[in-house]
Write an enzyme that holds these catalytic residues in place. Structure first.
Site, PDB file in Angstrom:
ATOM      1  N   GLU A 112       0.835  -1.198   0.000  1.00 37.08           N
ATOM      2  CA  GLU A 112       0.000   0.000   0.000  1.00 37.08           C
ATOM      3  C   GLU A 112       0.873   1.253   0.000  1.00 37.08           C
ATOM      4  O   GLU A 112       2.005   1.232   0.475  1.00 37.08           O
ATOM      5  CB  GLU A 112      -0.902  -0.006   1.250  1.00 37.08           C
ATOM      6  CG  GLU A 112      -1.945  -1.105   1.190  1.00 37.08           C
ATOM      7  CD  GLU A 112      -2.708  -1.297   2.496  1.00 37.08           C
ATOM      8  OE1 GLU A 112      -3.937  -1.318   2.450  1.00 37.08           O
ATOM      9  OE2 GLU A 112      -2.075  -1.420   3.547  1.00 37.08           O
ATOM     10  N   CYS A 125       3.572   8.409   1.275  1.00 37.75           N
ATOM     11  CA  CYS A 125       4.138   7.410   2.175  1.00 37.75           C
ATOM     12  C   CYS A 125       4.220   6.102   1.385  1.00 37.75           C
ATOM     13  O   CYS A 125       3.200   5.598   0.916  1.00 37.75           O
ATOM     14  CB  CYS A 125       3.206   7.285   3.373  1.00 37.75           C
ATOM     15  SG  CYS A 125       3.703   6.060   4.582  1.00 37.75           S
ATOM     16  N   CYS A 132       6.891  -7.294   6.594  1.00 34.63           N
ATOM     17  CA  CYS A 132       8.074  -6.810   7.311  1.00 34.63           C
ATOM     18  C   CYS A 132       8.500  -7.890   8.288  1.00 34.63           C
ATOM     19  O   CYS A 132       7.652  -8.558   8.878  1.00 34.63           O
ATOM     20  CB  CYS A 132       7.745  -5.520   8.075  1.00 34.63           C
ATOM     21  SG  CYS A 132       9.166  -4.795   8.918  1.00 34.63           S
ATOM     22  N   CYS A 136       7.519  -5.427  15.125  1.00 33.85           N
ATOM     23  CA  CYS A 136       7.255  -4.467  16.201  1.00 33.85           C
ATOM     24  C   CYS A 136       5.850  -4.747  16.753  1.00 33.85           C
ATOM     25  O   CYS A 136       4.904  -4.979  16.001  1.00 33.85           O
ATOM     26  CB  CYS A 136       7.370  -3.031  15.699  1.00 33.85           C
ATOM     27  SG  CYS A 136       9.054  -2.638  15.182  1.00 33.85           S
ATOM     28  N   CYS A 139       2.603  -2.801  15.430  1.00 28.52           N
ATOM     29  CA  CYS A 139       2.543  -2.419  14.015  1.00 28.52           C
ATOM     30  C   CYS A 139       1.767  -3.455  13.206  1.00 28.52           C
ATOM     31  O   CYS A 139       2.002  -4.660  13.338  1.00 28.52           O
ATOM     32  CB  CYS A 139       3.964  -2.296  13.467  1.00 28.52           C
ATOM     33  SG  CYS A 139       4.020  -1.980  11.698  1.00 28.52           S
ATOM     34  N   SER A 221      12.800   6.181   7.204  1.00 30.77           N
ATOM     35  CA  SER A 221      12.455   5.890   8.594  1.00 30.77           C
ATOM     36  C   SER A 221      12.931   4.489   8.932  1.00 30.77           C
ATOM     37  O   SER A 221      12.668   3.540   8.200  1.00 30.77           O
ATOM     38  CB  SER A 221      10.931   5.984   8.749  1.00 30.77           C
ATOM     39  OG  SER A 221      10.540   5.690  10.076  1.00 30.77           O
ATOM     40  N   HIS A 246      10.444   4.866  20.304  1.00 29.46           N
ATOM     41  CA  HIS A 246       9.266   4.360  21.038  1.00 29.46           C
ATOM     42  C   HIS A 246       9.507   4.056  22.517  1.00 29.46           C
ATOM     43  O   HIS A 246       8.547   3.797  23.245  1.00 29.46           O
ATOM     44  CB  HIS A 246       8.653   3.130  20.364  1.00 29.46           C
ATOM     45  CG  HIS A 246       8.342   3.328  18.907  1.00 29.46           C
ATOM     46  ND1 HIS A 246       7.600   4.385  18.441  1.00 29.46           N
ATOM     47  CD2 HIS A 246       8.694   2.618  17.798  1.00 29.46           C
ATOM     48  CE1 HIS A 246       7.481   4.294  17.124  1.00 29.46           C
ATOM     49  NE2 HIS A 246       8.158   3.240  16.715  1.00 29.46           N
ATOM     50  N   ASN A 323      -2.005   4.293  16.601  1.00 29.38           N
ATOM     51  CA  ASN A 323      -3.171   3.837  15.852  1.00 29.38           C
ATOM     52  C   ASN A 323      -3.393   2.395  16.235  1.00 29.38           C
ATOM     53  O   ASN A 323      -2.608   1.535  15.855  1.00 29.38           O
ATOM     54  CB  ASN A 323      -2.905   3.930  14.348  1.00 29.38           C
ATOM     55  CG  ASN A 323      -3.010   5.348  13.863  1.00 29.38           C
ATOM     56  OD1 ASN A 323      -3.980   6.021  14.131  1.00 29.38           O
ATOM     57  ND2 ASN A 323      -1.997   5.799  13.164  1.00 29.38           N
ATOM     58  N   CYS A 366      -0.125   6.127  10.161  1.00 28.93           N
ATOM     59  CA  CYS A 366       1.127   5.502  10.575  1.00 28.93           C
ATOM     60  C   CYS A 366       0.936   4.112  11.139  1.00 28.93           C
ATOM     61  O   CYS A 366       0.171   3.905  12.064  1.00 28.93           O
ATOM     62  CB  CYS A 366       1.799   6.330  11.655  1.00 28.93           C
ATOM     63  SG  CYS A 366       1.980   8.027  11.206  1.00 28.93           S
TER      64      CYS A 366
END
Ligand code: SAH
Length: 375
Positions: A112, A125, A132, A136, A139, A221, A246, A323, A366
């Protein structure tokens, strides 16, 4: 080293469809483009014409390349511009100025990208991996595991499409320009270092070899892969670096960001500081604020102290209201707690801005990106 040991999948995709995407013009260097064009029996200068169509006119369509003979463009486009991304779905918010696109890749992998138009600037973005491997805890993409790295052309195509849509006036606000690109979509960009760096080169190269964007408007990032951060500092391309921290303490960070067991908080901050020293670019520290998990005032103080211990004026903080990811018990911090966290950082002299959560209602904010069908 603290926390539970985890198996990290840093760069070698271990499951799902294998194989490389077909060769694309954008994967090639300018010299290789000339070679590819001549191999197809065309004059060398066609390479430059193709580059101009792609990077300046933002098209890969043979129909649009009217300065080339019909037979030539069919042959060149047919061979050098395979369709890498198929738009499966778009979702919009904010009156159409936030657009999330779901892409299918040649092998069925899904990624996406999210375009956000603001007055005077537009930010895209982008995703650098399908899935991934870094897991995390908060996420959405991290839940999927790593499917594979994207190729340079698969990443650049996300950018070209957004730039084209803006230029064509398809996004409300009149014809516009893509000004900013952030590697904050799916994947860990520094775990796909080569393709990501090649992408950066295409973004910042002047026309006709690239999109001519400003390096400072490109943000990479990272979860904090220290050797790759140091390598990035030596590339001589002053992109903006964002470090996803974080937590300021290893005990908590190793729970939230498992790669912390390999590169600790202090090692990641040191590397971020080296990046500032070598490039002169102020680094961003990203900090997703999670209610009662990492949002304590003492943690803001500890973060402020650790950043100041390396120097002044080299960093700014970007707290992000979490989020919530479906199925997780974690949620965003209480607004008063968020305000206190920000106030503490500012009291330490750290410039701090809370990230907006644009696109959250279309799961485009995010950390929410996770291709629908694989969720
Ligand atoms: N792998 C890169 C890019 C990830 S996405 C990195 O880790 O930096 C960009 C940012 O969104 C990262 O800071 C990431 O930690 C953050 N993020 C991930 N999930 C989130 C969530 N649910 N809420 C808020 N931010 C999140």
């Amino acid at each position: 080293m603290t926390g539970t040991p985890v198996t990290l999948d840093l760069s070698s995709p271990s499951r799902g469809p294998r194989g490389k995407p077909p060769r694309h013009f954008v994967d090639l260097t300018p010299e290789q483009r000339v070679a590819a064009v001549t191999e197809l029996g065309e004059k060398p200068f066609r390479a430059k014409q193709l580059a101009t169509h792609y990077f300046t006119h933002l098209t890969a369509s043979a129909d649009a390349m009217t300065d080339l003979p019909k037979a030539s463009r069919d042959r060149l486009v047919g061979d050098l511009f395979p369709q890498l991304l198929t738009k499966v779905r778009t979702m919009t918010a904010d009156g159409g100025t936030t657009v999330k696109t779901l892409w299918h890749l040649f092998d069925g992998a899904k990624v996406e990208s999210v375009l956000m138009r603001y007055p005077g600037r537009s930010t895209l973005c982008i995703s650098s991996q399908a899935g991934c491997g870094l897991a995390c805890a908060f996420c959405a993409t991290g839940k999927m595991g790593l499917l594979r790295n994207l190729s340079t052309a698969e990443i650049v195509e996300q950018v070209r499409e957004a730039a084209r849509a803006l230029a064509a006036g398809e996004v409300p606000g009149g014809p516009g320009r893509l000004t900013n690109v952030v590697f904050m979509g799916m994947g860990e960009p520094l775990a796909n270092y080569k393709a990501v760096m090649e992408t950066v080169r295409r973004l910042v190269a002047p026309a006709p070899d690239g999109l001519g964007m400003s390096a400072r408007n490109v943000t990479v990032s990272t979860v904090g892969m220290v050797p790759a951060m140091d390598r990035l500092a030596d590339e001589g391309i002053p992109v903006t670096l964002a470090l996803s921290l974080h937590a300021p303490d290893d005990e908590l960070r190793s729970e939230l960001v498992p790669v912390n067991t390999r590169w600790s908080v202090d090692e990641a901050i040191d590397s971020a500081h080296r990046y500032f020293e070598r490039t002169g670019r102020r680094v961003s520290i990203e900090y997703a604020l999670i209610r009662d998990v990492n949002d304590h005032a003492w943690r803001a103080d500890l973060l402020g102290e650790k950043l100041n211990a390396r120097g002044k004026g080299w960093v700014h903080c970007n707290p992000i209201p979490l989020n919530p990811v479906p199925g997780s018990r974690w949620t965003a911090s209480d607004p008063a707690v968020e305000q206190e966290f920000v106030a503490r950082l500012r009291a330490h002299g750290i410039p701090t801005t809370v990230r907006d959560t644009r696109g959250s209602e279309i799961d485009g904010a995010c950390g929410q990106l996770a291709a629908e069908e694989t969720r």
